[in-house]
Design an enzyme around this catalytic site. Structure first.
Site: not given
Ligand code: SAH
Length: 369
Positions: A340, A116, A120, A109, A123, A96
């Site tokens: 996410c 990925c 995390c 974006c 995520c 997306e």
């Molecule tokens: N891998 C890269 C870019 C993708 S994630 C990174 O980690 O920066 C982009 C952003 O989305 C990151 O700042 C991440 O912390 C945030 N993110 C991921 N899951 C999320 C969630 N459930 N709620 C809010 N932000 C989230």
């Protein structure tokens, strides 16, 4: 449908030049094609009216210009936020991208990977692991899709942030070539400062970015101020702990003179206490930086909850009092889906097109400026 030939969006200007020469065409045709692709945003060679017929035929038979199919669209914020699920032509993978329109800018974006590998804890994308890297052409095609839409209203893409699915630093070469192509003054001409790469903390990638001649914005997803907690939330921290991450961030500031954005997703009772805020302020003290606080966007199958509003504000206050600039990312509704993978999840499980009130995507007023 399988598409054959070369994706022209994958090629650098020199790569396009070489291709044109290999096809027995004069060199100046490369600049014309580049102009059609990146300035006129044309995808059909038939529309390239100043090219001779044989070259247009060669383009049709041996090449294509992007191949993403939009398979679902979600809008929010009165149409100012649009999230699109794309499908790739040759392997039917989905991922997306989001367009966010503001009074003064239009930010795309983009995703850099399908899935990925970093897993995390909070995520959605990371839950499925890595499927594959996106190609340069697939990254550019996301931007071009929205650029064409905006052009209908005489508007332009002004910022590109790598905050969609995937870890851009683990697909550095493709990401960098996409930036170079979009930055190229002969075509799309988007200034280097209009790009932001967001990373979970891939230290070698940050070091490389620091040394690149083009000065591109850096966002680091911090999410925890100490190694014990960060190891839990972001397994990548075991490989690149905070000491190394901070050293790399400082290197970036020294080399570029630009401040770093730190993203901090706030999860209730996980990383949102006063002590966490104080630790964060201490960790970042003295660094040219800015913090974006993002209330967690809940994802299915994960128990984390967003921090209550008062805690978000408390966290911000402690940072500010500690001399660290901090903003809360709320401009796009209270629910923020920063790449996410929720649209993809819905589509994959339900297999139907969804529209309406899905979570909007957030961006602070600060990013990508
Ligand atoms: N891998 C890269 C870019 C993708 S994630 C990174 O980690 O920066 C982009 C952003 O989305 C990151 O700042 C991440 O912390 C945030 N993110 C991921 N899951 C999320 C969630 N459930 N709620 C809010 N932000 C989230």
């Amino acid at each position: 449908m399988v598409i054959g030939g070369v994706d022209l969006l994958d090629l650098s200007f020199d790569g396009l030049l070489q291709t044109v020469v290999d096809w027995g065409q004069p060199r100046f045709r490369a600049a014309q094609i580049w102009h059609w692709i990146y300035k006129s945003l044309v995808t059909d060679p038939e529309q390239m009216s100043n090219l001779p017929k044989d070259l247009r035929n060669q383009l049709k038979e041996r090449a294509y210009i992007g191949h993403l199919r939009p398979v679902a669209t979600v809008t929010a914020d009165d149409g100012l936020t649009e999230k699109v699920l794309f499908q790739t032509a040759n392997d039917q993978q989905t991922f997306e991208s989001v367009l966010m329109c503001y009074a003064d800018r239009n930010t795309v974006c983009v995703s850099s990977q399908i899935g990925c590998p970093l897993a995390c804890a909070f995520c959605a994308t990371g839950r499925r692991g890595l499927v594959r890297n996106l190609t340069t052409g697939e990254i550019i095609a996301q931007v071009m899709y929205f650029a064409r839409k905006l052009l209908e209203q005489k508007l332009h893409v002004t910022n590109v942030v790598f905050m969609g699915m995937g870890e851009p630093m683990l697909n550095f070469d493709a990401v960098w070539q996409a930036i170079l192509n979009l930055n190229d003054h002969r075509g799309f001409a988007l200034g280097s400062r209009r790009f932001t790469i967001s990373t979970a903390g891939v230290v070698p990638g940050i070091e490389r970015l620091a040394r690149e001649s083009l000065s591109v914005g850096l966002a680091i997803s911090l999410n925890a101020p100490n190694n014990a907690l960060r190891n839990q939330l972001m397994p990548l921290n075991r490989r690149y702990p905070l000491e190394r991450l901070m050293a790399a961030a400082k290197l970036y500031v020294e080399h570029t003179g630009r401040r770093v954005s730190f993203e901090y997703v706030l999860a209730k009772d996980v990383n949102d206490s006063e002590a966490h805020a104080e630790q964060t302020a201490k960790l970042l003290r003295g660094m040219l930086c800015h913090v974006n606080l993002i209330p967690l966007n809940p994802i299915p199958g994960c128990d984390y909850e967003p921090s209550p509003w008062e805690r978000v504000l408390r966290f911000q206050r402690i940072l500010t009092q500690g001399g660290i600039q901090a903003t809360v990312r709320v401009s796009r509704g209270s629910e923020i889906c920063a790449g996410c993978g929720q649209l993809r999840g819905l589509y994959t499980t339900a297999g139907t097109q969804k529209t309406g009130d899905l979570n909007s995507h957030g961006e602070s007023g600060d990013l990508g400026d």
